[in-house]
Write a protein that holds these residues in place. Sequence first.
Motif, PDB file in Angstrom:
ATOM      1  N   PRO A 145       0.923  -1.413   0.166  1.00 10.87           N
ATOM      2  CA  PRO A 145      -0.107   0.030   0.059  1.00 10.87           C
ATOM      3  C   PRO A 145       0.746   0.981   0.126  1.00 10.87           C
ATOM      4  N   GLY A 146       0.339   2.328  -0.415  1.00 10.56           N
ATOM      5  CA  GLY A 146       1.138   3.436  -0.981  1.00 10.56           C
ATOM      6  C   GLY A 146       1.995   3.172  -1.822  1.00 10.56           C
ATOM      7  N   ARG A 147       2.534   2.716  -2.705  1.00 13.28           N
ATOM      8  CA  ARG A 147       3.502   2.398  -4.002  1.00 13.28           C
ATOM      9  C   ARG A 147       2.175   2.565  -5.242  1.00 13.28           C
ATOM     10  N   SER A 148       2.824   2.632  -6.412  1.00 13.08           N
ATOM     11  CA  SER A 148       2.052   3.431  -7.566  1.00 13.08           C
ATOM     12  C   SER A 148       2.943   2.077  -8.109  1.00 13.08           C
ATOM     13  N   TYR A 149       1.301   1.790  -8.879  1.00 12.63           N
ATOM     14  CA  TYR A 149       1.798  -0.099  -9.701  1.00 12.63           C
ATOM     15  C   TYR A 149       1.304   0.811 -11.317  1.00 12.63           C
ATOM     16  N   PRO A 150       2.065  -0.557 -12.396  1.00 10.48           N
ATOM     17  CA  PRO A 150       1.663  -0.128 -13.456  1.00 10.48           C
ATOM     18  C   PRO A 150       0.291  -1.553 -13.643  1.00 10.48           C
ATOM     19  N   MET A 151      -0.444  -1.198 -14.521  1.00  9.46           N
ATOM     20  CA  MET A 151      -1.496  -2.279 -14.463  1.00  9.46           C
ATOM     21  C   MET A 151      -2.043  -2.405 -16.073  1.00  9.46           C
ATOM     22  N   VAL A 152      -1.742  -3.916 -16.791  1.00 11.92           N
ATOM     23  CA  VAL A 152      -2.686  -4.442 -18.147  1.00 11.92           C
ATOM     24  C   VAL A 152      -3.699  -5.343 -17.789  1.00 11.92           C
ATOM     25  N   THR A 153      -4.861  -4.377 -18.656  1.00 11.27           N
ATOM     26  CA  THR A 153      -5.825  -5.345 -18.628  1.00 11.27           C
ATOM     27  C   THR A 153      -6.076  -5.429 -20.022  1.00 11.27           C
ATOM     28  N   TYR A 154      -6.628  -7.301 -19.780  1.00 11.05           N
ATOM     29  CA  TYR A 154      -6.395  -8.475 -20.566  1.00 11.05           C
ATOM     30  C   TYR A 154      -8.179  -8.789 -20.776  1.00 11.05           C
ATOM     31  N   ILE A 155      -7.895  -9.119 -22.256  1.00 12.45           N
ATOM     32  CA  ILE A 155      -9.504  -8.660 -22.248  1.00 12.45           C
ATOM     33  C   ILE A 155     -10.184  -9.918 -23.245  1.00 12.45           C
ATOM     34  N   TYR A 156     -11.399 -10.360 -23.319  1.00 11.86           N
ATOM     35  CA  TYR A 156     -11.585 -11.067 -24.400  1.00 11.86           C
ATOM     36  C   TYR A 156     -13.356 -10.446 -24.733  1.00 11.86           C
ATOM     37  N   GLU A 157     -14.554 -11.192 -23.490  1.00 17.86           N
ATOM     38  CA  GLU A 157     -15.847 -11.282 -23.734  1.00 17.86           C
ATOM     39  C   GLU A 157     -15.543 -10.962 -22.354  1.00 17.86           C
ATOM     40  N   ARG A 158     -16.658 -11.839 -21.719  1.00 14.69           N
ATOM     41  CA  ARG A 158     -16.669 -12.115 -20.041  1.00 14.69           C
ATOM     42  C   ARG A 158     -15.777 -12.813 -19.888  1.00 14.69           C
ATOM     43  N   LEU A 159     -14.941 -12.346 -18.475  1.00 17.07           N
ATOM     44  CA  LEU A 159     -13.816 -12.609 -18.334  1.00 17.07           C
ATOM     45  C   LEU A 159     -13.879 -12.700 -16.306  1.00 17.07           C
ATOM     46  N   VAL A 197      -9.175   2.113 -10.614  1.00 20.64           N
ATOM     47  CA  VAL A 197      -8.366   3.108 -10.784  1.00 20.64           C
ATOM     48  C   VAL A 197      -9.302   4.575  -9.322  1.00 20.64           C
ATOM     49  N   ALA A 198     -10.044   4.362  -9.477  1.00 20.58           N
ATOM     50  CA  ALA A 198     -10.768   4.720  -8.398  1.00 20.58           C
ATOM     51  C   ALA A 198     -11.113   4.170  -7.351  1.00 20.58           C
ATOM     52  N   LYS A 199     -10.686   2.257  -6.967  1.00 19.07           N
ATOM     53  CA  LYS A 199      -9.909   1.948  -5.581  1.00 19.07           C
ATOM     54  C   LYS A 199      -8.734   2.580  -4.915  1.00 19.07           C
ATOM     55  N   ASN A 200      -8.329   3.570  -5.423  1.00 19.63           N
ATOM     56  CA  ASN A 200      -6.946   3.952  -4.444  1.00 19.63           C
ATOM     57  C   ASN A 200      -6.394   3.185  -3.911  1.00 19.63           C
ATOM     58  N   VAL A 201      -6.280   2.009  -4.739  1.00 23.65           N
ATOM     59  CA  VAL A 201      -5.030   1.195  -4.189  1.00 23.65           C
ATOM     60  C   VAL A 201      -3.853   0.931  -5.251  1.00 23.65           C
ATOM     61  N   GLY A 202      -2.965   2.596  -5.935  1.00 27.37           N
ATOM     62  CA  GLY A 202      -2.317   2.178  -6.268  1.00 27.37           C
ATOM     63  C   GLY A 202      -2.378   2.268  -7.990  1.00 27.37           C
ATOM     64  N   ILE A 203      -3.007   2.437  -8.633  1.00 22.87           N
ATOM     65  CA  ILE A 203      -3.246   2.013  -9.640  1.00 22.87           C
ATOM     66  C   ILE A 203      -2.667   3.350 -10.299  1.00 22.87           C
ATOM     67  N   ASP A 204      -1.250   3.320 -11.472  1.00 23.89           N
ATOM     68  CA  ASP A 204      -1.250   4.473 -12.185  1.00 23.89           C
ATOM     69  C   ASP A 204      -1.919   4.648 -13.243  1.00 23.89           C
ATOM     70  N   PRO A 205      -3.148   5.681 -13.437  1.00 25.46           N
ATOM     71  CA  PRO A 205      -3.867   5.849 -14.764  1.00 25.46           C
ATOM     72  C   PRO A 205      -3.133   6.043 -16.113  1.00 25.46           C
ATOM     73  N   LYS A 206      -1.779   6.061 -15.826  1.00 24.28           N
ATOM     74  CA  LYS A 206      -1.087   6.580 -17.102  1.00 24.28           C
ATOM     75  C   LYS A 206      -0.252   5.437 -17.588  1.00 24.28           C
ATOM     76  N   ARG A 207      -0.473   4.682 -16.562  1.00 26.34           N
ATOM     77  CA  ARG A 207       0.878   3.293 -17.306  1.00 26.34           C
ATOM     78  C   ARG A 207      -0.142   2.219 -17.416  1.00 26.34           C
ATOM     79  N   VAL A 208      -1.587   2.662 -17.992  1.00 22.87           N
ATOM     80  CA  VAL A 208      -1.805   0.888 -17.891  1.00 22.87           C
ATOM     81  C   VAL A 208      -2.259   0.953 -19.863  1.00 22.87           C
ATOM     82  N   GLY A 209      -1.842  -0.649 -19.802  1.00 21.71           N
ATOM     83  CA  GLY A 209      -0.991  -1.075 -21.000  1.00 21.71           C
ATOM     84  C   GLY A 209      -3.110  -2.225 -21.232  1.00 21.71           C
ATOM     85  N   LEU A 210      -3.583  -2.930 -22.792  1.00 19.60           N
ATOM     86  CA  LEU A 210      -4.347  -3.602 -22.964  1.00 19.60           C
ATOM     87  C   LEU A 210      -4.195  -4.466 -23.890  1.00 19.60           C
TER      88      LEU A 210
END
Length: 404
Positions: free
Chosen positions: A153-167, A223-236
């Motif tokens: 908690p308190g650190r900033s992390y990137p996030m990868v969004t993995y998609i198909y349809e319903r996951l 991002v709104a959960k405020n757990v440290g996801i950096d909105p500028k470092r999100v991949g798809l």
Amino acid sequence: MARPAGRGLLTPLTQGRKDRVEYHFMDIDPADEDGASISKPLYFSALDKDTKSSGFYVSDATGKGKSLIQQDARIGRLVKSKGTDRVLFTMGTFAQSPNLFLTNTAFSAIKPESKTNPQQTNFAWGKSELITYKSRWGKPLQGVLIYPADYTPGRSYPMVTYIYERLSDELHNYATPVEWNPYSEQALSQNGYFVLKPDIAYLPRNPGKSAVDCLEPAVAAAVAKNVGIDPKRVGLIGHSWGGYQTAFVTTVSKTFAVGVAGAPLTELTSMYNSFYWNAGLSDQQLLETGQGRLEVPFWEDPKVYFENSPVWQSSKRTAPILIAAGDADGAVDWHQAQYLYQTLRRMGKNAVLLVYSGENHNFTRRPDQLDYARRLRHFLDVYLKGAKPEAWVSDGVPYLKKDD
């Protein structure tokens, strides 16, 4: 076995609304040659679509039924011992490797029979949780948010969004961090990424925009959960239909800093006239009545084919993209990958194309799997973590030197 968080082992949960519980018949006694009969108890798997708890349900000859077990876990593979009332089933979570449990058909005496992957206690491990959000047109949706294995908690992390349809139904899926699976959520978690696996809903004749209208709110909710996801470092990232949506969304949306599209559809008119060689079908049905949801041939509504094709929207792209394809793909013609790459190259956009000789829609040769997985993770690290790009990213590799 680690207990599901906040609940005692095998304490039944209250099911959600019955119209939100999905039941599937289970033939639990393969040795019974008579098969299913209404004169015998009928067993069903049960998945609560709201909470993602799962379990088993039994119905007697009168049609009356009851829940045998329902837990915040992935429960399945119910098998009966021949000539006895003993049954085995499996149960696991994202953080707990599935184990075998023995009980009777009444589920009145349950005991564990295995303890798999005890070595996991020597390693950091993430967790998964359910998020909720709405599409831009108001449809309630869910997604799975997986935390980095080393989450602090308190650190900033990137996030990868993995998609198909319903996951979101994969909330309790257990996965080991294998190096050869390019889309391994556990490998990404171990590498310090949040991983988001959101649900996507669709409006008729608008698959691309539908994906945008679901994915942007999904990322915003995470991002709104405020757990440290950096909105500028999100991949798809995505493959096949997920590859199409990745190619489209990262073209028109500014939410994602980078994209990775495996075996993507990119130009829907040419795709319409291609063949699904693996099954001997025309791709016309795929686009009209299948995942494309375009409903009509391109000559009846050319605008929707144009507006939902990543190639035709390429001038809007700002995010770098890695495109991968096998040149023996019998599901999505690999020229689709070429069309997007050539368009972006001509425009001077940041794109890399990986082509694997002799590979079909899903890569099956271990050297190719390992190579693609390594390159995918490096590409993400470059644009989401600031890693120094290897030469194949920064300079490319000429075709005539590809085997050097």
